[in-house]
Design an enzyme around this catalytic site. Sequence first.
Site, PDB file in Angstrom:
ATOM      1  N   ASP A 198       0.908  -1.289  -0.052  1.00 43.40           N
ATOM      2  CA  ASP A 198      -0.026   0.082  -0.014  1.00 43.40           C
ATOM      3  C   ASP A 198       1.069   1.259  -0.052  1.00 43.40           C
ATOM      4  O   ASP A 198       0.544   2.312  -0.762  1.00 43.40           O
ATOM      5  CB  ASP A 198      -0.827   0.122   1.299  1.00 43.40           C
ATOM      6  CG  ASP A 198      -0.391  -0.026   2.580  1.00 43.40           C
ATOM      7  OD1 ASP A 198       0.970  -0.569   2.428  1.00 43.40           O
ATOM      8  OD2 ASP A 198      -1.009   0.298   3.427  1.00 43.40           O
TER       9      ASP A 198
ATOM     10  N   ARG B 139       4.980   4.426   6.155  1.00 37.68           N
ATOM     11  CA  ARG B 139       4.555   4.331   7.532  1.00 37.68           C
ATOM     12  C   ARG B 139       4.813   2.760   8.124  1.00 37.68           C
ATOM     13  O   ARG B 139       5.126   2.022   7.300  1.00 37.68           O
ATOM     14  CB  ARG B 139       3.062   5.019   7.617  1.00 37.68           C
ATOM     15  CG  ARG B 139       2.063   3.964   6.881  1.00 37.68           C
ATOM     16  CD  ARG B 139       0.630   4.682   6.998  1.00 37.68           C
ATOM     17  NE  ARG B 139      -0.308   3.868   6.492  1.00 37.68           N
ATOM     18  CZ  ARG B 139      -1.471   4.615   5.620  1.00 37.68           C
ATOM     19  NH1 ARG B 139      -1.627   5.889   5.856  1.00 37.68           N
ATOM     20  NH2 ARG B 139      -2.310   3.618   5.094  1.00 37.68           N
ATOM     21  N   ASP B 140       4.059   2.637   9.359  1.00 39.58           N
ATOM     22  CA  ASP B 140       4.221   1.430  10.001  1.00 39.58           C
ATOM     23  C   ASP B 140       2.923   0.716   9.415  1.00 39.58           C
ATOM     24  O   ASP B 140       2.263   0.257  10.221  1.00 39.58           O
ATOM     25  CB  ASP B 140       4.190   1.732  11.425  1.00 39.58           C
ATOM     26  CG  ASP B 140       2.862   2.415  11.899  1.00 39.58           C
ATOM     27  OD1 ASP B 140       2.062   2.961  10.961  1.00 39.58           O
ATOM     28  OD2 ASP B 140       2.683   2.629  13.075  1.00 39.58           O
ATOM     29  N   GLU B 141       2.944   0.339   8.311  1.00 37.93           N
ATOM     30  CA  GLU B 141       2.036  -0.569   7.572  1.00 37.93           C
ATOM     31  C   GLU B 141       2.690  -1.204   6.426  1.00 37.93           C
ATOM     32  O   GLU B 141       2.977  -2.352   6.584  1.00 37.93           O
ATOM     33  CB  GLU B 141       0.776   0.291   6.742  1.00 37.93           C
ATOM     34  CG  GLU B 141      -0.154  -0.584   6.643  1.00 37.93           C
ATOM     35  CD  GLU B 141      -1.466   0.311   6.584  1.00 37.93           C
ATOM     36  OE1 GLU B 141      -1.802   1.282   6.919  1.00 37.93           O
ATOM     37  OE2 GLU B 141      -2.461  -0.524   6.423  1.00 37.93           O
TER      38      GLU B 141
ATOM     39  N   ASP C 204      -5.326  -2.911  -3.081  1.00 40.47           N
ATOM     40  CA  ASP C 204      -4.817  -1.838  -3.665  1.00 40.47           C
ATOM     41  C   ASP C 204      -4.258  -2.213  -4.886  1.00 40.47           C
ATOM     42  O   ASP C 204      -4.298  -1.770  -6.160  1.00 40.47           O
ATOM     43  CB  ASP C 204      -3.606  -1.410  -2.807  1.00 40.47           C
ATOM     44  CG  ASP C 204      -4.026  -0.823  -1.535  1.00 40.47           C
ATOM     45  OD1 ASP C 204      -5.035  -1.313  -0.894  1.00 40.47           O
ATOM     46  OD2 ASP C 204      -3.464   0.337  -0.991  1.00 40.47           O
TER      47      ASP C 204
ATOM     48  N   TRP D 241     -11.085  -6.486  -2.603  1.00 39.25           N
ATOM     49  CA  TRP D 241      -9.884  -6.786  -1.745  1.00 39.25           C
ATOM     50  C   TRP D 241      -9.626  -8.357  -2.154  1.00 39.25           C
ATOM     51  O   TRP D 241      -8.757  -8.844  -2.788  1.00 39.25           O
ATOM     52  CB  TRP D 241      -9.771  -6.545  -0.186  1.00 39.25           C
ATOM     53  CG  TRP D 241      -9.404  -5.360  -0.049  1.00 39.25           C
ATOM     54  CD1 TRP D 241      -8.086  -4.842   0.464  1.00 39.25           C
ATOM     55  CD2 TRP D 241     -10.135  -3.886  -0.375  1.00 39.25           C
ATOM     56  NE1 TRP D 241      -7.992  -3.687   0.583  1.00 39.25           N
ATOM     57  CE2 TRP D 241      -9.112  -2.916   0.135  1.00 39.25           C
ATOM     58  CE3 TRP D 241     -11.325  -3.586  -0.747  1.00 39.25           C
ATOM     59  CZ2 TRP D 241      -9.575  -1.371   0.034  1.00 39.25           C
ATOM     60  CZ3 TRP D 241     -11.482  -2.240  -0.796  1.00 39.25           C
ATOM     61  CH2 TRP D 241     -10.697  -1.347  -0.437  1.00 39.25           C
TER      62      TRP D 241
ATOM     63  N   GLU E 118      -2.370   8.929  -1.204  1.00 36.38           N
ATOM     64  CA  GLU E 118      -3.493   7.868  -0.508  1.00 36.38           C
ATOM     65  C   GLU E 118      -5.053   8.461  -0.757  1.00 36.38           C
ATOM     66  O   GLU E 118      -5.704   7.837  -1.098  1.00 36.38           O
ATOM     67  CB  GLU E 118      -3.274   7.596   0.808  1.00 36.38           C
ATOM     68  CG  GLU E 118      -4.188   6.756   1.291  1.00 36.38           C
ATOM     69  CD  GLU E 118      -3.680   6.054   2.779  1.00 36.38           C
ATOM     70  OE1 GLU E 118      -3.048   6.968   3.562  1.00 36.38           O
ATOM     71  OE2 GLU E 118      -4.286   5.078   3.340  1.00 36.38           O
TER      72      GLU E 118
ATOM     73  N   HIS F 236       0.697   6.117  -2.354  1.00 37.30           N
ATOM     74  CA  HIS F 236      -0.011   4.928  -2.326  1.00 37.30           C
ATOM     75  C   HIS F 236      -0.448   4.838  -3.953  1.00 37.30           C
ATOM     76  O   HIS F 236      -0.943   5.624  -4.620  1.00 37.30           O
ATOM     77  CB  HIS F 236      -1.212   5.285  -1.699  1.00 37.30           C
ATOM     78  CG  HIS F 236      -1.766   4.459  -0.502  1.00 37.30           C
ATOM     79  ND1 HIS F 236      -0.809   4.885   0.698  1.00 37.30           N
ATOM     80  CD2 HIS F 236      -2.622   3.687   0.027  1.00 37.30           C
ATOM     81  CE1 HIS F 236      -1.291   3.888   1.458  1.00 37.30           C
ATOM     82  NE2 HIS F 236      -2.504   3.181   1.354  1.00 37.30           N
TER      83      HIS F 236
HETATM   84  C1  BGC Z   1      -4.115   0.751   3.482  1.00 38.43           C
HETATM   85  C2  BGC Z   1      -4.879   0.844   2.336  1.00 38.43           C
HETATM   86  C3  BGC Z   1      -5.728  -0.525   2.276  1.00 38.43           C
HETATM   87  C4  BGC Z   1      -6.687  -0.330   3.598  1.00 38.43           C
HETATM   88  C5  BGC Z   1      -7.981  -1.072   3.654  1.00 38.43           C
HETATM   89  C6  BGC Z   1      -5.089   1.194   4.682  1.00 38.43           C
HETATM   90  O1  BGC Z   1      -4.535   1.241   5.988  1.00 38.43           O
HETATM   91  O2  BGC Z   1      -3.325   1.766   3.588  1.00 38.43           O
HETATM   92  O3  BGC Z   1      -4.441   1.152   1.135  1.00 38.43           O
HETATM   93  O4  BGC Z   1      -6.542  -1.006   1.380  1.00 38.43           O
HETATM   94  O5  BGC Z   1      -6.144   0.200   4.722  1.00 38.43           O
HETATM   95  O6  BGC Z   1      -8.490  -1.090   5.003  1.00 38.43           O
END
Ligand code: BGC
Length: 847
Positions: free
Chosen positions: A366, A370-372, A379, A432, A644, A665
């Site tokens: 994504d 960041r912490d993800e 996506d 998704w 994003e 994003h």
């Molecule tokens: C992500 C997104 C993702 C979404 C869905 C986000 O935190 O960065 O790109 O698809 O959560 O919940």
Amino acid sequence: MLCPGPEDDLVNDSNDRARGRWHAQFVASPRFVRGSTDNLAAYLRREVAVTQVRQATLHVTALGLIEPWLNGVRVGDEVLAPGWTSYDHRLAVSTYDVTNIVREGDNAIGAVLGEGWAVGRVGWEGRRSVWADRPAAFLQLDVEDANGSWSVGTDSTWRAGCGGVQANSLFEGEVFDARLELPQWCAPGFADAAWQPVDVVEKDLSPLLPRYWEPIRAVEELPARQILTTPAGRTVVDFGQNLSGWVRLQVTGPAGTRITLRHSETLIHGEVDFETNRGAAATDVYVLRGDEAGETWEPRFTFHGFRYVDVAGWPGTVDPADMTAVVVHSDMRRTGWFDTSHDGLNQLHSNVVWSMRDNFVGVPTDCPQRDERAGWTGDINAFASTAAYLYDVRGVLGSWLEDLACEQRATGSVPFVVPNVQVAPSPPTALWGDVAVNLPWVLYQETGDEELLRRQYPSMTAFVDQVEAVLDETGLWSKGFQLGDWLDPDAPPNNAAGGKTDAHLVASAFFCRTTEQMARTAALLGQHADAERYTRLHTRVRDAFRNEWVTPAGRLANESQTAYALVICFEVLEPAHVERAGQRLADLVADADYTIATGFAGTPFVVHALTQTGHADVAYRLVLQEECPSFLYPLSKGATTTWERWDAIQPDGSLNSTGMTSLNHYALGAVADWLHRVVGGLSAAAPGYAALRVAPVPGGGLTRASAVKDTPQGRAAVTWSDSDGIRTVEVTVPDGVPAEIVLPDHPEALVLQVTGGTHTWQYPCVTRPFNSLDLRTPITTLQQMPLWAEVMAVLSRHVPLLATAGPDFDLSPWARSLHELVRRSPYGPGMEAELLGVLERAVAARQ
Ligand code: BGC
């Protein structure tokens, strides 16, 4: 066999057989403290004697990140190896020919081992140790020499020490103390008596497989653009481009000097800002050894998403030449290009390309900052066609789909993110989860590779069957969790899934498309019973959708741009209703004053739906809008990647407070697919570009556009340009490929069939200037403009009531646009033409 994969004796084998192939074992440093966040990286080594080497091959992998060394030489050019896969199921082994590095007599094999995805913090839930509780290395050197063929691998004879890497984490960054690095640690003869024996770690070897997809590499370097001093007095290096990777520094200074580099995507009100990193520290630290000749360093077990770097502790003044940004991502081959006469569109396209690059670090993610940084399925589903045009993604996405299938088998569902870092199982979710079917289908269209469909078939059917089981009695996907049209700009700030399009409308529309692709896949693969079953399912879902959401006259019960875009592009409507739907979509786009009103689900389709229903002019206005939120608005804030959300940085320069404000994003960059296929006009008319369709749709005041694509058949290219009333169209078609050419605005509406070679056509063509105002422009917008007095004058001549109301009468509560007024009004037939004249004169006066 855990999961389907390419044929190979190393792959998908039982652990015992895998053991027969492998002599090495996983080993770890005994110093590693489980759960601690500041572990030293492990340095591992052993020596081995070789006599008259004929061939030497090094195989390397790790649970963690590994950098292999041999005789003081860094082996290969992969970084962040072994990349990221669903390690429980698939762990990539990289193989290097090291014959030229092996030498007569003693050789030292070594590795530096970091935490990476397997051990360090991953995902947004703060989890650590998802795949392993400490980093473990696996190296095997296969040798042919005077003693025959033999192997030596990591085992209990190896020793573990440490060096300069004091802490390492993908999210937090790396700490390197150059005073503690032992230069000769991987040279033969290094005294490792003070090092400790490694721990052998029992691991299942069956997930090991040879890497067949592109590794992560340092692919480009960018010089520092400028060094800034912020209002608060911070020293900040600007690299001019938001990128994924790290900084290499060159520095001279006293031993022990501690330099801290903190990475950031943006300046806010001139000050370096870290909010878009959320909880990722994204900070690298280098401690100088004090080398008078200067020292050079770059991290190896982290990466950041950044354009700016805040520098603290630098000895003296930072010079731009001291800093280089190293761009790091999966080393895929570029296959698609696009260019126009419009600088804004070119920058938009460049931003899309960069966001793709920055988010293909091992797996499609994504965001990189960041912490993800997770492999969010929705996506890549939104962005798939664009990605497949721009780069050869067969390897990286093919591997990722294999991971998806493995995770899906293990958890019974397509996880929200692959590799799966979540504790809770993911419910089936439109867009998704649909990726399990839509992505193989996109890749098949792009490459013509049926094998990929065959391999993914069980995963595809499993998703469809799972959703079929939750449909209601009418055939609708009407209950359960959904993310809907995620990040619709009208969604409430605290609920990105709560946009104006009913989430279950989105779900059923996507399932219509997915079941149709499933039926076609089954037919293609000769699964006839399945093909019939999925065709029936598709018809059932489509009919249920029409019954629930489409009025008998063809209007949608829940009108929104996304709803209309989906039903048009997914062919959900009865053919007789399509034109009306296109008209309503055009009205809704105008009602929103051509600003963005769609989220992840609708954005990839809204411009295609407009074009398909004869509203390319509206699509151009939507794409060329510069007001917030719009595709081009971020450029006014200096964006170099796709955001994003389109209003991540607001018009007043502040950061949107919703938290969903990554500036990198790729999902909404899916609009580039329209640039390629409609503005450039280049698309595949058969899987793998076995046939081409060239049908550009000029507009928007553009005078030139060009699309170039390296297809599996060879290079295809289209350029159209207008000059002095003459349009030139030049098309290159790969040899042996039939192509249909629809010459845009040709006086005789010529459509031609050609094949291999370069073909050029020229013909007179009158292009209408791009009209940024039309009858659909909201009245509230027109009222702010000088032309409004003229508009009122026309109206009062035709509408008796307005003649008495006077020029200041507020018309906006009565009609949203002049288009609506004209449509509703029985007055004078000349009124529409006169209003258009006013608007056209106003536009001409502005140009
Ligand atoms: C992500 C997104 C993702 C979404 C869905 C986000 O935190 O960065 O790109 O698809 O959560 O919940």
